[in-house]
Design an enzyme around this catalytic site. Structure first.
Site, short mmCIF file in Angstrom:
data_model
loop_
_atom_site.label_atom_id
_atom_site.label_comp_id
_atom_site.label_asym_id
_atom_site.label_seq_id
_atom_site.Cartn_x
_atom_site.Cartn_y
_atom_site.Cartn_z
N GLU A 138 59.82 13.13 36.41
CA GLU A 138 59.91 14.44 37.07
C GLU A 138 58.65 14.65 37.88
O GLU A 138 58.59 15.08 39.08
CB GLU A 138 60.06 15.64 36.07
CG GLU A 138 60.17 16.82 37.06
CD GLU A 138 60.49 18.15 36.09
OE1 GLU A 138 61.20 18.19 35.09
OE2 GLU A 138 59.53 18.98 36.53
N SER A 171 62.20 10.93 25.23
CA SER A 171 62.15 12.27 25.94
C SER A 171 60.97 13.06 25.50
O SER A 171 60.90 13.48 24.38
CB SER A 171 63.58 12.95 25.20
OG SER A 171 63.73 14.30 25.31
N HIS A 212 67.48 10.59 28.84
CA HIS A 212 66.76 10.01 27.72
C HIS A 212 67.51 10.04 26.52
O HIS A 212 67.18 10.75 25.46
CB HIS A 212 65.68 10.82 27.69
CG HIS A 212 64.54 10.43 28.71
ND1 HIS A 212 63.59 11.26 29.14
CD2 HIS A 212 64.11 9.39 29.42
CE1 HIS A 212 62.85 10.78 30.04
NE2 HIS A 212 63.20 9.81 30.21
N HIS A 248 55.30 10.94 33.97
CA HIS A 248 56.67 11.53 33.58
C HIS A 248 57.56 11.44 34.84
O HIS A 248 57.08 11.82 36.08
CB HIS A 248 56.67 13.00 33.26
CG HIS A 248 57.92 13.45 32.43
ND1 HIS A 248 59.17 13.79 33.35
CD2 HIS A 248 58.63 13.28 31.35
CE1 HIS A 248 60.04 14.18 32.58
NE2 HIS A 248 59.76 13.92 31.46
N ASN A 262 60.71 16.41 26.35
CA ASN A 262 60.99 17.69 25.79
C ASN A 262 61.05 17.75 24.37
O ASN A 262 60.80 18.61 23.75
CB ASN A 262 62.16 18.45 26.71
CG ASN A 262 63.34 18.04 26.33
OD1 ASN A 262 64.02 18.57 25.51
ND2 ASN A 262 63.85 16.97 27.28
N CYS A 267 61.25 25.77 33.26
CA CYS A 267 62.57 26.15 33.24
C CYS A 267 62.76 27.09 31.93
O CYS A 267 62.31 26.89 30.81
CB CYS A 267 63.34 24.93 33.00
SG CYS A 267 65.12 25.17 32.57
#
Ligand code: SF4
Length: 282
Positions: free
Chosen positions: A128, A223, A41, A126, A225, A195
């Site tokens: 993922e 993005s 991203h 998302h 995150n 993570c």
């Protein structure tokens, strides 16, 4: 102005590995090269790769039309059916799914095979999360907000397995799991699959934002995150700004004295972080 740059800012292991894979294919002279979705991203990196001939396949329909070439699966991972489709099309596949995401695929696949419903703590839609869903053979519920967790309790769910999107906010995960755990289940497995790179990045960002006068969060507008880092920093420091590149930085909004903190999402290249840091020190 004093500048503090977070040690955890920028590419994480999984993103670096995926981007390196794309450059390796370019060096090896592979043609044509496709990534299934943008490799990261970050619009700057994606543009640079496009200039080197790397094309993006956005949908399964587009993938179905490809007759030759190499398809790189990005760190977010994809549903199992995409692997089958790439194979069926006779295309070369480079799997750059982050090993931590791959681990979640294996977890949900095996728990689904035992007949458990899957709960993904994350943001529906998302990439993922969409990838994880594609490894489940039983019903899946995605929970990202407290209201969704409360709604989940209204129906019986005998056996469930809970996993998390790797980049989800750690505290929010705990809160949502606390709500889900109010129900009695015959079988309940809760696996915190956030993570550690995300956790470390978030806690360092929180700690720096709590001690500076201004905070800059660098990362792509898409993005997730980066957006979460911004939320975390904004709570600690009212003068928190999200920028994508140096061009977005309005230096006049920063105090002329004092201290500015810098952090960046997992898709932000190091050179961008250095440019912003240097500009703040001028
Ligand atoms: S944040 Fe963690 S799980 Fe996601 S790509 Fe990076 S290393 Fe892998």
């Amino acid at each position: 102005m004093k500048v503090i740059v977070a040690k955890t800012a920028g590419f994480c292991f999984g993103v670096k590995r995926a981007v390196d894979q794309v450059y390796r294919q370019i060096e090896e002279g592979k043609k044509p090269i496709y990534t299934y979705g943008p490799i990261i991203h970050n619009e700057e990196v994606v543009r640079e790769l496009a200039e080197k001939g790397v094309r993006i396949v956005e949908t399964e329909e587009e993938l179905r039309k490809l007759k030759e070439g190499t398809v790189i699966i990005r760190s977010h991972g994809v549903p199992e059916r995409i692997y089958r489709l790439i194979e069926a099309q006779g295309l070369e596949m480079i799997d750059a799914t982050c090993p931590f995401v791959k681990k979640i695929h294996r977890i949900v696949q095996s728990h689904s095979a035992e007949g458990r419903e899957i709960v993904i703590i994350g943001n529906d839609g998302h990439p993922e999360v969409e990838g994880i869903k594609g490894w489940c053979s039983t019903p899946v519920t995605v929970i990202g907000e407290e209201a969704e967790a409360e709604a989940f309790l209204r129906e019986p769910h005998p056996a469930i397995c809970v996993v998390s999107q790797t980049t989800f906010n750690y505290k929010k995960f705990d809160k949502l799991v606390e709500i889900i755990s109010k129900m009695r289940y015959d079988k309940l497995d809760i696996l915190n699959t956030i993570c550690s790179a995300t956790e470390e990045r978030q806690s360092e960002a929180r700690q720096i934002a709590g001690q500076v006068d201004s905070m800059i969060v660098i990362g792509g507008s898409h993005s997730s995150n980066t957006r979460k880092l911004f939320e975390i920093c904004k709570k600690e420091c009212a003068n928190t700004y999200h920028i994508q590149t140096l061009k977005d930085l309005d230096i006049r909004r920063l105090p002329s004295r004092g201290c500015v903190g810098i952090t960046a999402g997992a898709s932000t290249p190091n050179n961008l972080i250095e440019e912003v840091s240097k500009q703040c020190q001028i």
